[in-house]
Design an enzyme around this catalytic site. Structure first.
Site, PDB file in Angstrom:
ATOM      1  N   ARG A  30      41.242  32.112  -3.612  1.00 16.24           N
ATOM      2  CA  ARG A  30      41.615  30.787  -3.138  1.00 16.24           C
ATOM      3  C   ARG A  30      42.956  30.818  -2.406  1.00 16.24           C
ATOM      4  O   ARG A  30      43.896  31.498  -2.862  1.00 16.24           O
ATOM      5  CB  ARG A  30      41.689  29.795  -4.320  1.00 16.24           C
ATOM      6  CG  ARG A  30      40.342  29.513  -4.884  1.00 16.24           C
ATOM      7  CD  ARG A  30      40.285  28.349  -5.825  1.00 16.24           C
ATOM      8  NE  ARG A  30      39.021  28.418  -6.539  1.00 16.24           N
ATOM      9  CZ  ARG A  30      37.848  27.994  -6.061  1.00 16.24           C
ATOM     10  NH1 ARG A  30      37.798  27.432  -4.860  1.00 16.24           N
ATOM     11  NH2 ARG A  30      36.750  28.135  -6.761  1.00 16.24           N
ATOM     12  N   ASP A  31      43.017  30.098  -1.294  1.00 15.07           N
ATOM     13  CA  ASP A  31      44.252  30.009  -0.516  1.00 15.07           C
ATOM     14  C   ASP A  31      45.320  29.288  -1.349  1.00 15.07           C
ATOM     15  O   ASP A  31      45.052  28.292  -2.017  1.00 15.07           O
ATOM     16  CB  ASP A  31      44.008  29.249   0.788  1.00 15.07           C
ATOM     17  CG  ASP A  31      45.119  29.463   1.795  1.00 15.07           C
ATOM     18  OD1 ASP A  31      44.884  30.137   2.800  1.00 15.07           O
ATOM     19  OD2 ASP A  31      46.248  28.944   1.557  1.00 15.07           O
ATOM     20  N   ILE A  32      46.542  29.789  -1.291  1.00 15.93           N
ATOM     21  CA  ILE A  32      47.633  29.225  -2.080  1.00 15.93           C
ATOM     22  C   ILE A  32      48.055  27.837  -1.580  1.00 15.93           C
ATOM     23  O   ILE A  32      48.654  27.060  -2.324  1.00 15.93           O
ATOM     24  CB  ILE A  32      48.837  30.209  -2.064  1.00 15.93           C
ATOM     25  CG1 ILE A  32      49.729  29.994  -3.276  1.00 15.93           C
ATOM     26  CG2 ILE A  32      49.613  30.117  -0.769  1.00 15.93           C
ATOM     27  CD1 ILE A  32      50.747  31.108  -3.476  1.00 15.93           C
ATOM     28  N   HIS A 101      41.631  38.332   7.820  1.00 15.95           N
ATOM     29  CA  HIS A 101      40.995  37.497   6.805  1.00 15.95           C
ATOM     30  C   HIS A 101      40.202  36.384   7.462  1.00 15.95           C
ATOM     31  O   HIS A 101      40.548  35.909   8.536  1.00 15.95           O
ATOM     32  CB  HIS A 101      42.029  36.891   5.840  1.00 15.95           C
ATOM     33  CG  HIS A 101      43.187  36.242   6.515  1.00 15.95           C
ATOM     34  ND1 HIS A 101      44.233  36.958   7.049  1.00 15.95           N
ATOM     35  CD2 HIS A 101      43.450  34.947   6.779  1.00 15.95           C
ATOM     36  CE1 HIS A 101      45.100  36.130   7.596  1.00 15.95           C
ATOM     37  NE2 HIS A 101      44.638  34.892   7.455  1.00 15.95           N
ATOM     38  N   MET A 102      39.140  35.990   6.781  1.00 11.40           N
ATOM     39  CA  MET A 102      38.315  34.871   7.216  1.00 11.40           C
ATOM     40  C   MET A 102      38.571  33.703   6.269  1.00 11.40           C
ATOM     41  O   MET A 102      38.502  33.860   5.054  1.00 11.40           O
ATOM     42  CB  MET A 102      36.835  35.272   7.165  1.00 11.40           C
ATOM     43  CG  MET A 102      35.882  34.141   7.493  1.00 11.40           C
ATOM     44  SD  MET A 102      34.166  34.658   7.207  1.00 11.40           S
ATOM     45  CE  MET A 102      33.842  35.516   8.747  1.00 11.40           C
TER      46      MET A 102
END
Ligand code: 5GP
Length: 118
Positions: A30-32, A101-102
């Site tokens: 998960r993106d921060i 990254h995607m």
């Protein structure tokens, strides 16, 4: 050799992150700083700084990015409603982390593809 980023440490689980998927080729977490209810990054385990550094030998990993994106979208319940896959390359695209990254973004109406210039 390209310089490692924080993503290599996440892949090796040396620093905490919410990893949602990992296999021999890619890791997803998960993106921060989420920009949508679902915002997950899928990254190659191998350090490739940008799309410009991709070679034909990376094609199995590149295919894996998409199959894993679809799998995660179904897991997250956003497959039917829809989602956006995004890859930034270099300065003009606003790439911040130089480890390919995607982004998977979904869970709300995402609006136009590009922010308008003021
Ligand atoms: P870019 O702009 O390079 O395409 O996207 C980089 C993304 O990585 C950003 O959305 C940012 O929030 C995310 N990010 C940066 N550092 C970290 C971190 O330490 N952990 C996680 N989970 N995401 C990060």
């Amino acid at each position: 050799m390209p310089e490692e980023t924080i993503f290599s440490k996440i892949i090796r689980r040396e620093i905490p992150s919410e990893i949602v998927y990992q296999d021999d080729l890619v890791t997803a977490f998960r993106d921060i700083n989420p920009q949508a209810p679902t915002h997950i990054l899928i990254v190659p385990n191998k350090l490739i700084p940008t799309v410009n550094d991709v070679t034909p030998e990376d094609e199995p990993m590149l295919g894996r990015l998409f199959t894993v994106a679809g799998r995660i979208a179904r897991q997250e319940g956003i497959a039917e409603g829809g989602y956006r896959l995004l890859v930034n390359c270099n300065r003009d695209a606003g790439q911040e982390v130089y480890h390919l990254h995607m982004h998977i973004l979904g869970g709300r109406r995402l609006g136009p593809m590009l922010a308008r210039q003021s």
